[in-house]
Design a protein around this motif. Structure first.
Motif, PDB file in Angstrom:
ATOM      1  N   VAL A 105       1.713  18.812  -3.454  1.00 42.28           N
ATOM      2  CA  VAL A 105       1.028  17.804  -2.644  1.00 42.28           C
ATOM      3  C   VAL A 105       1.891  16.549  -2.646  1.00 42.28           C
ATOM      4  O   VAL A 105       2.300  16.073  -3.716  1.00 42.28           O
ATOM      5  CB  VAL A 105      -0.372  17.483  -3.189  1.00 42.28           C
ATOM      6  N   ARG A 106       2.167  16.056  -1.456  1.00 40.35           N
ATOM      7  CA  ARG A 106       2.960  14.832  -1.359  1.00 40.35           C
ATOM      8  C   ARG A 106       2.060  13.630  -1.624  1.00 40.35           C
ATOM      9  O   ARG A 106       1.078  13.405  -0.917  1.00 40.35           O
ATOM     10  CB  ARG A 106       3.612  14.711   0.014  1.00 40.35           C
ATOM     11  N   VAL A 107       2.416  12.876  -2.647  1.00 38.89           N
ATOM     12  CA  VAL A 107       1.648  11.684  -2.981  1.00 38.89           C
ATOM     13  C   VAL A 107       2.376  10.453  -2.456  1.00 38.89           C
ATOM     14  O   VAL A 107       3.602  10.396  -2.442  1.00 38.89           O
ATOM     15  CB  VAL A 107       1.405  11.573  -4.497  1.00 38.89           C
ATOM     16  N   ASN A 108       1.601   9.499  -2.009  1.00 37.95           N
ATOM     17  CA  ASN A 108       2.144   8.235  -1.522  1.00 37.95           C
ATOM     18  C   ASN A 108       1.955   7.201  -2.625  1.00 37.95           C
ATOM     19  O   ASN A 108       0.829   6.797  -2.921  1.00 37.95           O
ATOM     20  CB  ASN A 108       1.407   7.812  -0.246  1.00 37.95           C
ATOM     21  N   PRO A 109       3.059   6.764  -3.266  1.00 42.20           N
ATOM     22  CA  PRO A 109       2.931   5.890  -4.441  1.00 42.20           C
ATOM     23  C   PRO A 109       2.761   4.414  -4.110  1.00 42.20           C
ATOM     24  O   PRO A 109       2.647   3.589  -5.016  1.00 42.20           O
ATOM     25  CB  PRO A 109       4.237   6.125  -5.179  1.00 42.20           C
ATOM     26  N   ASP A 110       2.745   4.060  -2.825  1.00 42.39           N
ATOM     27  CA  ASP A 110       2.661   2.664  -2.388  1.00 42.39           C
ATOM     28  C   ASP A 110       3.767   1.825  -3.029  1.00 42.39           C
ATOM     29  O   ASP A 110       3.528   0.802  -3.670  1.00 42.39           O
ATOM     30  CB  ASP A 110       1.288   2.061  -2.699  1.00 42.39           C
ATOM     31  N   VAL A 111       5.000   2.317  -2.824  1.00 45.65           N
ATOM     32  CA  VAL A 111       6.195   1.617  -3.312  1.00 45.65           C
ATOM     33  C   VAL A 111       7.030   1.197  -2.115  1.00 45.65           C
ATOM     34  O   VAL A 111       7.302   2.015  -1.222  1.00 45.65           O
ATOM     35  CB  VAL A 111       7.028   2.520  -4.247  1.00 45.65           C
ATOM     36  N   ASP A 112       7.412  -0.060  -2.077  1.00 45.01           N
ATOM     37  CA  ASP A 112       8.252  -0.574  -0.997  1.00 45.01           C
ATOM     38  C   ASP A 112       9.698  -0.153  -1.244  1.00 45.01           C
ATOM     39  O   ASP A 112      10.316  -0.578  -2.226  1.00 45.01           O
ATOM     40  CB  ASP A 112       8.150  -2.099  -0.940  1.00 45.01           C
ATOM     41  N   ALA A 113      10.221   0.692  -0.347  1.00 43.13           N
ATOM     42  CA  ALA A 113      11.594   1.187  -0.507  1.00 43.13           C
ATOM     43  C   ALA A 113      12.638   0.145  -0.143  1.00 43.13           C
ATOM     44  O   ALA A 113      13.832   0.356  -0.355  1.00 43.13           O
ATOM     45  CB  ALA A 113      11.793   2.439   0.342  1.00 43.13           C
ATOM     46  N   LYS A 114      12.210  -0.980   0.460  1.00 40.33           N
ATOM     47  CA  LYS A 114      13.125  -2.051   0.864  1.00 40.33           C
ATOM     48  C   LYS A 114      14.229  -1.515   1.786  1.00 40.33           C
ATOM     49  O   LYS A 114      15.411  -1.808   1.613  1.00 40.33           O
ATOM     50  CB  LYS A 114      13.721  -2.749  -0.366  1.00 40.33           C
ATOM     51  N   THR A 115      13.800  -0.732   2.758  1.00 37.83           N
ATOM     52  CA  THR A 115      14.713  -0.188   3.747  1.00 37.83           C
ATOM     53  C   THR A 115      14.171  -0.532   5.128  1.00 37.83           C
ATOM     54  O   THR A 115      13.179  -1.277   5.251  1.00 37.83           O
ATOM     55  CB  THR A 115      14.879   1.340   3.552  1.00 37.83           C
ATOM     56  N   HIS A 116      14.799  -0.030   6.186  1.00 40.44           N
ATOM     57  CA  HIS A 116      14.346  -0.302   7.549  1.00 40.44           C
ATOM     58  C   HIS A 116      12.911   0.185   7.726  1.00 40.44           C
ATOM     59  O   HIS A 116      12.548   1.270   7.259  1.00 40.44           O
ATOM     60  CB  HIS A 116      15.279   0.405   8.534  1.00 40.44           C
ATOM     61  N   ALA A 117      12.087  -0.613   8.411  1.00 40.43           N
ATOM     62  CA  ALA A 117      10.666  -0.280   8.557  1.00 40.43           C
ATOM     63  C   ALA A 117      10.436   1.092   9.183  1.00 40.43           C
ATOM     64  O   ALA A 117       9.459   1.777   8.879  1.00 40.43           O
ATOM     65  CB  ALA A 117       9.973  -1.361   9.396  1.00 40.43           C
ATOM     66  N   LYS A 118      11.354   1.516  10.059  1.00 44.33           N
ATOM     67  CA  LYS A 118      11.157   2.788  10.750  1.00 44.33           C
ATOM     68  C   LYS A 118      11.491   4.000   9.893  1.00 44.33           C
ATOM     69  O   LYS A 118      11.196   5.131  10.290  1.00 44.33           O
ATOM     70  CB  LYS A 118      11.983   2.821  12.045  1.00 44.33           C
ATOM     71  N   ILE A 119      12.099   3.785   8.724  1.00 37.71           N
ATOM     72  CA  ILE A 119      12.436   4.917   7.872  1.00 37.71           C
ATOM     73  C   ILE A 119      11.877   4.749   6.459  1.00 37.71           C
ATOM     74  O   ILE A 119      12.269   5.448   5.537  1.00 37.71           O
ATOM     75  CB  ILE A 119      13.958   5.172   7.818  1.00 37.71           C
ATOM     76  N   ALA A 120      10.911   3.815   6.302  1.00 38.85           N
ATOM     77  CA  ALA A 120      10.180   3.696   5.039  1.00 38.85           C
ATOM     78  C   ALA A 120       8.992   4.649   5.089  1.00 38.85           C
ATOM     79  O   ALA A 120       8.290   4.723   6.095  1.00 38.85           O
ATOM     80  CB  ALA A 120       9.702   2.262   4.838  1.00 38.85           C
ATOM     81  N   THR A 121       8.753   5.376   4.001  1.00 42.22           N
ATOM     82  CA  THR A 121       7.703   6.404   4.023  1.00 42.22           C
ATOM     83  C   THR A 121       6.772   6.345   2.819  1.00 42.22           C
ATOM     84  O   THR A 121       5.871   7.173   2.719  1.00 42.22           O
ATOM     85  CB  THR A 121       8.333   7.813   4.069  1.00 42.22           C
ATOM     86  N   GLY A 122       6.968   5.395   1.897  1.00 39.58           N
ATOM     87  CA  GLY A 122       6.223   5.425   0.645  1.00 39.58           C
ATOM     88  C   GLY A 122       5.229   4.302   0.453  1.00 39.58           C
ATOM     89  O   GLY A 122       4.710   4.110  -0.649  1.00 39.58           O
ATOM     90  N   LYS A 123       4.917   3.548   1.535  1.00 39.27           N
ATOM     91  CA  LYS A 123       3.932   2.485   1.414  1.00 39.27           C
ATOM     92  C   LYS A 123       2.576   2.977   1.897  1.00 39.27           C
ATOM     93  O   LYS A 123       2.473   3.939   2.652  1.00 39.27           O
ATOM     94  CB  LYS A 123       4.378   1.249   2.210  1.00 39.27           C
ATOM     95  N   SER A 124       1.525   2.287   1.505  1.00 35.94           N
ATOM     96  CA  SER A 124       0.165   2.762   1.781  1.00 35.94           C
ATOM     97  C   SER A 124      -0.122   2.844   3.275  1.00 35.94           C
ATOM     98  O   SER A 124      -0.933   3.664   3.709  1.00 35.94           O
ATOM     99  CB  SER A 124      -0.854   1.842   1.103  1.00 35.94           C
ATOM    100  N   GLU A 125       0.538   2.004   4.083  1.00 35.08           N
ATOM    101  CA  GLU A 125       0.267   2.040   5.522  1.00 35.08           C
ATOM    102  C   GLU A 125       1.063   3.110   6.257  1.00 35.08           C
ATOM    103  O   GLU A 125       0.864   3.317   7.459  1.00 35.08           O
ATOM    104  CB  GLU A 125       0.553   0.673   6.166  1.00 35.08           C
TER     105      GLU A 125
END
Length: 421
Positions: A148-168
């Motif tokens: 199961v892929r979990v979303n850890p709500d961590v800001d990857a500090k990368t381009h907004a279009k390729i960030a995948t780990g934030k709650s939104e």
């Protein structure tokens, strides 16, 4: 490091002059280096030495079957995100047990294809998807291995279009809900839970977001094990970045990344999966284009190339930077001047660089876009009825066309005109 170097004043792909390839296949085209692909794969494999691990190449970065087979023969598994990618990996000779299926929108038909052909695991992104996988598996009379892929709500500090780990972001389930979702998975007879999946984004240049995410995964692993789940595999995704501009600070090395994985997760005794794509393929490829015109504008000059945004969309889509270098090495100390470097497509967005310092160039001169091996050819299109450009693979002093340029007739004849017209 890559294997595209000037030799006797001419840019070469390994031992092949780039101009020789251009003369054979025409421009624009992509060219990949076998030596670079293998070097980068081996860096990841060596970084995880001493652990039970699999390096699954994220083939969305560059998915030509010749690239896939090159990496598979070196031992790589594959990370796929569609039924088409799954079938492409199989066609390249990758066994099903080395293919991981990711992605938020797997259809029942794609799930059926993978379960029929064999699959290492599905990385489940939602509870509705979990129910569909269970139903398809029961219909086929098989058990589907899942994480199961979990979303850890961590800001990857990368381009907004390729960030995948934030709650939104659309990816995964909130990590706080994981116990509930794993309990449901354990109750479904068509599923077998094998581990946890996490992936926080692409083109990361700092290890700290990874560390934060993996620390949360370590805590979750112990929590789920205490609740009776057999968590023996951790899929950590990919995302390690590359330096697109040679003046940029270099991102962390795979060896540093591997050490951080061992530090945060090594005590759990889990098999580790990683899914690098960009770092394996990015610097292993060039896009080569030809200057059509040098145009003087109002206060600026333009280099108009035969390559366009449909061939390499990253600058238009992400404002991405690529080093652009002449194929014939400039003389030492030659004066450079600023150019807007553009393509011929009827869009202002068809701009590769603005006011980029370049040596003087003339119509017919060749230029190479560095670090174009990832998300170049795979994102290209036939916009403006421009043919997809050839892909070429170099191995030492040999090269082969691994995707032909279609003819205009082949493109146009795909259309079907209704009988009433």
């Amino acid at each position: 490091m890559d294997h595209f170097l000037y030799r006797d004043g001419v840019l070469c792909a390994e031992d092949v002059p780039v101009a020789e390839i251009a003369a054979a296949v025409g421009t624009p085209f992509y060219v990949y280096s076998t030596a670079t692909l293998l070097r980068h794969y081996n860096l990841f494999d060596e970084a995880l030495a001493g652990t039970d691990h699999v390096v699954c190449y994220a083939m969305k970065a560059a998915s030509n079957q010749a690239i896939l087979r090159t990496l598979a023969q070196a031992g790589a598994g594959m990370d796929v995100v569609s039924g088409g990618e799954y079938l492409r990996a199989k066609a390249a000779g990758v066994p099903g047990e080395k293919i991981v299926f990711s992605g938020v929108g797997k259809t029942a038909e794609e799930i059926r294809i993978a379960l029929t052909g064999g699959i290492r695991q599905f990385n489940v992104e939602s509870e509705p998807e979990m129910e569909v996988i269970n139903a398809v598996a029961q219909d086929l009379g098989v058990i589907a291995p899942i994480t199961v892929r979990v979303n850890p709500d961590v800001d990857a500090k990368t381009h907004a279009k390729i960030a995948t780990g934030k709650s939104e972001n659309k990816f995964g389930i909130p990590i706080a809900r994981a116990p509930e979702v794993y309990a449901r998975a354990a109750s479904l007879p068509g599923l077998k839970v094998v581990g946890i999946d996490v992936h926080i984004g692409s083109q990361l240049t700092d290890l700290e977001p990874f560390r934060l995410a993996y620390s949360k995964v370590a805590e979750l692993t112990e929590q789920l094990r205490a609740q009776g789940h057999d968590i023996h595999r951790l899929d950590l995704g990919g995302g390690l970045g590359i330096p697109y501009a040679r003046s940029n600070e270099a991102p962390p090395l795979p060896l540093e990344y591997g050490a951080m994985i061992k530090e945060t997760l090594g005590h759990l005794g889990c098999e580790i999966e990683i899914e690098p794509g960009r770092l394996i393929a990015g610097n292993a490829g060039l896009m080569v284009s030809k200057v059509i015109y040098v145009k003087s504008g109002e206060g600026r000059d333009f280099l108009i190339l035969d390559g366009a945004m449909n061939d390499l969309i990253r600058p238009a889509m992400y404002d991405a930077y690529h080093d652009i270098v002449p194929v014939i090495e400039p003389a030492p100390g030659v004066e450079q001047r600023p150019y807007d470097i553009v393509g011929p497509v009827c869009e202002t967005g068809d701009t590769f660089a603005k006011q980029r310092a370049m040596p003087p160039l003339n119509p017919g001169d060749l230029v190479a876009f560095r670090s174009a091996g990832a998300y170049g050819a795979v994102m290209s299109s036939e916009y403006n009825t421009r043919p997809l450009i050839p892909e070429v693979l170099v191995n030492g002093d040999q090269f082969a066309v691994i995707r032909e340029r279609p003819t205009f007739d082949e493109i146009i004849n795909r259309d079907t005109i209704p009988e009433w017209l």
